[in-house]
Design an enzyme around this catalytic site. Sequence first.
Site, mmCIF file in Angstrom:
data_model
loop_
_atom_site.group_PDB
_atom_site.id
_atom_site.type_symbol
_atom_site.label_atom_id
_atom_site.label_comp_id
_atom_site.label_asym_id
_atom_site.label_seq_id
_atom_site.Cartn_x
_atom_site.Cartn_y
_atom_site.Cartn_z
ATOM 1 C CG HIS A 146 -1.174 -0.332 3.517
ATOM 2 N ND1 HIS A 146 0.187 0.465 4.239
ATOM 3 C CD2 HIS A 146 -1.841 0.371 2.653
ATOM 4 C CE1 HIS A 146 0.553 1.308 3.276
ATOM 5 N NE2 HIS A 146 -0.211 1.087 2.137
ATOM 6 C CG ASP A 176 2.419 0.520 6.579
ATOM 7 O OD1 ASP A 176 1.822 -1.006 6.630
ATOM 8 O OD2 ASP A 176 2.130 1.516 6.111
ATOM 9 C CB SER A 251 1.547 1.841 0.164
ATOM 10 O OG SER A 251 0.694 3.372 0.076
#
Length: 354
Positions: A146, A176, A251
């Site tokens: 993402h 992911d 992230s």
Amino acid sequence: QYQPQTQPPEKREKKPRRSGKSPWKTVIAAVLVVALVASGCLITASGVNRKWEQKTSQITQQLGRQIDDLQKQIDSVPASGGTSGALPAADGSAMTPAQLYQSNVDSVVAISCTMQTTAYGQTVQGTSSGSGFILSADGYVVTNYHVVQSASDITVTTHSGDEYAATVKGYDATNDVAVLKVEAEGLSAVSIGSTSDLSIGDMVVAIGNPLGRLAATETVGYVSGINREVTTDNTVISMLQTDAAINPGNSGGPLFNMYGEVIGIVSAKYSSYSNTTVEGIGFAIPINDVVSLVKDIMTNGYVTSKAYMGITPQTMNAQMAQQYRYDVTEGVFVCSVDPDSAADKAGLKLGDVI
């Protein structure tokens, strides 16, 4: 008869004795008592003083030894200005957060992306940021999918400030995970650990690029939970839970154990829940769940070993059982079968119940 005329001896009168004692004797006796008491006190004080001096000497020697031991420990602590003294001990013992940071910060990168989005019929150019870590010295970088999804340009920046243009080697949206490739050699790569022996309460460290502006930020916490089912983009992923501070921009960054090994990929956090502000609940993808996928992407550019059944499932219920005249009311009802899939090759058909 001749009697000499001699006088008889005079009788001396006895002086009467005094009934009271002499005041001088009392004074002398008091002086003697005081002298005896003083000498006794002096003897006692001398003994106490001698014992106190011995005790003081022992305490001084003991403190001296303790100070020497502390100084040796201080001398053994690595200097904060370099990385050579911050490496883990040769016996493989755990590192301090400071040692871990010095050993691994050069393996963590900041990622910035440029992407095109369409809003109200207009094409808008935006930017996003995230984190990643160097998996190999020849330029393979791991991050979240993402972070780079729909990106047109990707830039990877190392801790030393070197910038590299990156391309997406491959990704797995379900887990992911994405692998980037930069044209560089001799990069500092991380060590991959294992989550099989991880326990709740183990200390962990996250290094990343929170807010896209605070590169190489370290946060320290503990493993708060294992096998947490977290839903991101309508996909359920089993993750590790940690109370190490996680913020937007973290992230894709690594989660380390205290031996300097990557045991997770920082992926998400709870910021609110049921209109309640949430703090200290972050999540990371266990490295054991994706390391084979990452290696597959590095080799082939995509995941070749991913399991794919090839059916459209639906939960069986009493109404469906009555409609299809089945005796079972539980299980998975096969709504469709993809051609040439594993299910098709296994002989599954529309209407089967698993």
